[in-house]
Scaffold this motif. Structure first.
Motif, PDB file in Angstrom:
ATOM      1  N   SER A 155      37.465  47.720  25.211  1.00 45.16           N
ATOM      2  CA  SER A 155      37.247  47.767  26.653  1.00 45.16           C
ATOM      3  C   SER A 155      37.013  49.193  27.122  1.00 45.16           C
ATOM      4  O   SER A 155      37.502  50.153  26.530  1.00 45.16           O
ATOM      5  CB  SER A 155      38.453  47.174  27.386  1.00 45.16           C
ATOM      6  OG  SER A 155      39.620  47.919  27.102  1.00 45.16           O
ATOM      7  N   ASP A 156      36.255  49.322  28.190  1.00 44.58           N
ATOM      8  CA  ASP A 156      35.975  50.616  28.817  1.00 44.58           C
ATOM      9  C   ASP A 156      36.926  50.806  29.994  1.00 44.58           C
ATOM     10  O   ASP A 156      37.034  49.951  30.874  1.00 44.58           O
ATOM     11  CB  ASP A 156      34.527  50.664  29.305  1.00 44.58           C
ATOM     12  CG  ASP A 156      33.538  50.588  28.160  1.00 44.58           C
ATOM     13  OD1 ASP A 156      33.790  51.218  27.129  1.00 44.58           O
ATOM     14  OD2 ASP A 156      32.521  49.870  28.305  1.00 44.58           O
ATOM     15  N   THR A 157      37.618  51.935  30.009  1.00 46.30           N
ATOM     16  CA  THR A 157      38.546  52.234  31.097  1.00 46.30           C
ATOM     17  C   THR A 157      37.805  52.975  32.193  1.00 46.30           C
ATOM     18  O   THR A 157      37.155  53.996  31.951  1.00 46.30           O
ATOM     19  CB  THR A 157      39.720  53.089  30.594  1.00 46.30           C
ATOM     20  OG1 THR A 157      40.380  52.398  29.530  1.00 46.30           O
ATOM     21  CG2 THR A 157      40.705  53.345  31.712  1.00 46.30           C
ATOM     22  N   VAL A 158      37.914  52.420  33.388  1.00 51.51           N
ATOM     23  CA  VAL A 158      37.250  53.007  34.553  1.00 51.51           C
ATOM     24  C   VAL A 158      38.324  53.469  35.535  1.00 51.51           C
ATOM     25  O   VAL A 158      39.207  52.691  35.914  1.00 51.51           O
ATOM     26  CB  VAL A 158      36.310  51.990  35.237  1.00 51.51           C
ATOM     27  CG1 VAL A 158      35.648  52.629  36.457  1.00 51.51           C
ATOM     28  CG2 VAL A 158      35.266  51.495  34.263  1.00 51.51           C
ATOM     29  N   TYR A 159      38.242  54.728  35.934  1.00 54.71           N
ATOM     30  CA  TYR A 159      39.169  55.282  36.917  1.00 54.71           C
ATOM     31  C   TYR A 159      38.464  55.347  38.266  1.00 54.71           C
ATOM     32  O   TYR A 159      37.356  55.872  38.370  1.00 54.71           O
ATOM     33  CB  TYR A 159      39.637  56.674  36.500  1.00 54.71           C
ATOM     34  CG  TYR A 159      40.405  56.687  35.200  1.00 54.71           C
ATOM     35  CD1 TYR A 159      41.777  56.474  35.179  1.00 54.71           C
ATOM     36  CD2 TYR A 159      39.748  56.909  33.989  1.00 54.71           C
ATOM     37  CE1 TYR A 159      42.483  56.487  33.988  1.00 54.71           C
ATOM     38  CE2 TYR A 159      40.446  56.918  32.785  1.00 54.71           C
ATOM     39  CZ  TYR A 159      41.819  56.705  32.789  1.00 54.71           C
ATOM     40  OH  TYR A 159      42.511  56.711  31.615  1.00 54.71           O
ATOM     41  N   ILE A 160      39.149  54.815  39.272  1.00 58.23           N
ATOM     42  CA  ILE A 160      38.555  54.780  40.604  1.00 58.23           C
ATOM     43  C   ILE A 160      39.560  55.319  41.619  1.00 58.23           C
ATOM     44  O   ILE A 160      40.746  54.939  41.596  1.00 58.23           O
ATOM     45  CB  ILE A 160      38.116  53.341  40.983  1.00 58.23           C
ATOM     46  CG1 ILE A 160      37.511  53.324  42.391  1.00 58.23           C
ATOM     47  CG2 ILE A 160      39.262  52.348  40.855  1.00 58.23           C
ATOM     48  CD1 ILE A 160      36.858  52.007  42.736  1.00 58.23           C
ATOM     49  N   LYS A 161      39.104  56.227  42.441  1.00 57.68           N
ATOM     50  CA  LYS A 161      39.947  56.840  43.463  1.00 57.68           C
ATOM     51  C   LYS A 161      39.313  56.599  44.829  1.00 57.68           C
ATOM     52  O   LYS A 161      38.243  57.122  45.128  1.00 57.68           O
ATOM     53  CB  LYS A 161      40.098  58.343  43.213  1.00 57.68           C
ATOM     54  CG  LYS A 161      41.009  59.035  44.219  1.00 57.68           C
ATOM     55  CD  LYS A 161      41.130  60.527  43.920  1.00 57.68           C
ATOM     56  CE  LYS A 161      42.033  61.208  44.934  1.00 57.68           C
ATOM     57  NZ  LYS A 161      42.158  62.667  44.675  1.00 57.68           N
ATOM     58  N   ILE A 162      40.007  55.813  45.646  1.00 51.93           N
ATOM     59  CA  ILE A 162      39.501  55.442  46.962  1.00 51.93           C
ATOM     60  C   ILE A 162      40.236  56.243  48.026  1.00 51.93           C
ATOM     61  O   ILE A 162      41.467  56.334  48.005  1.00 51.93           O
ATOM     62  CB  ILE A 162      39.674  53.934  47.221  1.00 51.93           C
ATOM     63  CG1 ILE A 162      38.969  53.130  46.132  1.00 51.93           C
ATOM     64  CG2 ILE A 162      39.140  53.546  48.590  1.00 51.93           C
ATOM     65  CD1 ILE A 162      39.146  51.637  46.273  1.00 51.93           C
ATOM     66  N   SER A 163      39.493  56.801  48.957  1.00 45.89           N
ATOM     67  CA  SER A 163      40.086  57.511  50.082  1.00 45.89           C
ATOM     68  C   SER A 163      40.559  56.498  51.123  1.00 45.89           C
ATOM     69  O   SER A 163      40.015  55.398  51.239  1.00 45.89           O
ATOM     70  CB  SER A 163      39.079  58.471  50.717  1.00 45.89           C
ATOM     71  OG  SER A 163      38.614  59.414  49.772  1.00 45.89           O
ATOM     72  N   GLN A 164      41.574  56.886  51.883  1.00 48.20           N
ATOM     73  CA  GLN A 164      42.100  55.961  52.883  1.00 48.20           C
ATOM     74  C   GLN A 164      41.090  55.712  53.998  1.00 48.20           C
ATOM     75  O   GLN A 164      40.998  54.596  54.518  1.00 48.20           O
ATOM     76  CB  GLN A 164      43.398  56.513  53.478  1.00 48.20           C
ATOM     77  CG  GLN A 164      44.099  55.538  54.411  1.00 48.20           C
ATOM     78  CD  GLN A 164      45.406  56.082  54.943  1.00 48.20           C
ATOM     79  OE1 GLN A 164      45.457  57.178  55.499  1.00 48.20           O
ATOM     80  NE2 GLN A 164      46.476  55.329  54.783  1.00 48.20           N
ATOM     81  N   SER A 165      40.341  56.718  54.359  1.00 47.53           N
ATOM     82  CA  SER A 165      39.366  56.575  55.436  1.00 47.53           C
ATOM     83  C   SER A 165      38.068  57.262  55.043  1.00 47.53           C
ATOM     84  O   SER A 165      38.083  58.412  54.593  1.00 47.53           O
ATOM     85  CB  SER A 165      39.907  57.176  56.737  1.00 47.53           C
ATOM     86  OG  SER A 165      38.976  57.044  57.780  1.00 47.53           O
ATOM     87  N   THR A 166      36.968  56.551  55.206  1.00 52.29           N
ATOM     88  CA  THR A 166      35.652  57.083  54.866  1.00 52.29           C
ATOM     89  C   THR A 166      34.667  56.724  55.967  1.00 52.29           C
ATOM     90  O   THR A 166      34.679  55.604  56.478  1.00 52.29           O
ATOM     91  CB  THR A 166      35.150  56.508  53.535  1.00 52.29           C
ATOM     92  OG1 THR A 166      36.130  56.732  52.513  1.00 52.29           O
ATOM     93  CG2 THR A 166      33.840  57.170  53.124  1.00 52.29           C
ATOM     94  N   GLU A 167      33.838  57.673  56.331  1.00 52.65           N
ATOM     95  CA  GLU A 167      32.804  57.436  57.337  1.00 52.65           C
ATOM     96  C   GLU A 167      31.445  57.342  56.651  1.00 52.65           C
ATOM     97  O   GLU A 167      31.088  58.205  55.852  1.00 52.65           O
ATOM     98  CB  GLU A 167      32.788  58.567  58.363  1.00 52.65           C
ATOM     99  CG  GLU A 167      31.742  58.374  59.461  1.00 52.65           C
ATOM    100  CD  GLU A 167      31.787  59.476  60.502  1.00 52.65           C
ATOM    101  OE1 GLU A 167      30.746  59.735  61.140  1.00 52.65           O
ATOM    102  OE2 GLU A 167      32.867  60.089  60.668  1.00 52.65           O
ATOM    103  N   VAL A 168      30.720  56.289  56.966  1.00 48.95           N
ATOM    104  CA  VAL A 168      29.397  56.068  56.386  1.00 48.95           C
ATOM    105  C   VAL A 168      28.375  55.967  57.507  1.00 48.95           C
ATOM    106  O   VAL A 168      28.712  55.670  58.659  1.00 48.95           O
ATOM    107  CB  VAL A 168      29.371  54.791  55.512  1.00 48.95           C
ATOM    108  CG1 VAL A 168      30.327  54.925  54.336  1.00 48.95           C
ATOM    109  CG2 VAL A 168      29.722  53.563  56.329  1.00 48.95           C
TER     110      VAL A 168
END
Length: 209
Positions: A2-15
């Motif tokens: 398996s491939d390990t994927v690290y993901i870091k999500i910010s609490q608030s993001t403006e798009v």
């Protein structure tokens, strides 16, 4: 394997685009660049009204379920927030004259409010009599009009405000954030927490029904 994927999500993001992908709200890292590209391109949400500001509150658990569905050999490790907010702010051309009018109005209100607060404080503390008594004690005579005390007080008050707020136009005394910036960050954090909690309560009420 398996491939390990690290993901870091910010609490608030403006798009600024109505179509929101994982790459727009999170940092993704994986040795397998093909798997990383698939996850970055995964759609998170879509805002239907493209000309109006909107927000979306999501949970990392729902997102991880969709991410793991992109491939059977993918293992997701989340190192960011458990809940996140996506704020949609369309880039609409605003009239420069209207922006200048708003800025002038806010500046005038702030100036008049600050001046009224300072005058009220001076009146409550009876600063005029204090300066008069101090002048008589030091000089041995009655003050005639404006003295050096009033001038020094006015200059010192202005300099004290500038030093305290650590900001004058685009110039800052130090690299530390100003008190206004700190209060704005605290306000944003409290606002994000309130939106996340309200979204959680709505989901709980929906599950009960």
């Amino acid at each position: 394997m398996s491939d390990t994927v690290y993901i870091k999500i910010s609490q608030s993001t403006e798009v600024h685009e109505p179509e929101v992908r994982v790459k727009d709200i999170a940092q993704v890292h994986c040795r397998n660049k093909a798997a990383e590209a698939r996850i970055k391109a995964l759609k998170v949400t879509s805002f239907k009204e493209r000309d109006r500001e909107a927000s979306y509150v999501g949970s990392v658990m729902d997102l991880l379920e969709e991410l793991e569905g992109t491939g059977s050999s993918i293992q997701i490790n989340s190192v960011g927030e458990t809940d996140f907010i996506v704020s949609y702010n369309p880039q609409i051309k605003r009239r420069a004259a209207l922006q200048w009018m708003k800025t002038a109005f806010v500046s005038a209100v702030s100036f008049c409010g600050a001046a009224f607060a300072i005058m009220t404080f001076n009146n409550d503390a009876n600063v005029t009599d204090v300066f008069g008594n101090l002048y008589r004690l030091i000089m041995g005579a009655e003050p005639q009009g404006i003295t050096v005390l009033e001038i020094s007080y006015s200059v010192g008050l202005s300099l004290g405000i500038l030093v305290f707020f650590n900001h004058f136009a685009s110039w800052k005394i130090t690299v530390d954030p100003t008190p206004i910036e700190v209060e704005m960050r605290l306000y944003e954090e409290n606002l994000d927490k309130a939106l996340i909690q309200n979204a959680g309560r709505k989901e709980a009420q929906t599950d009960v029904r």
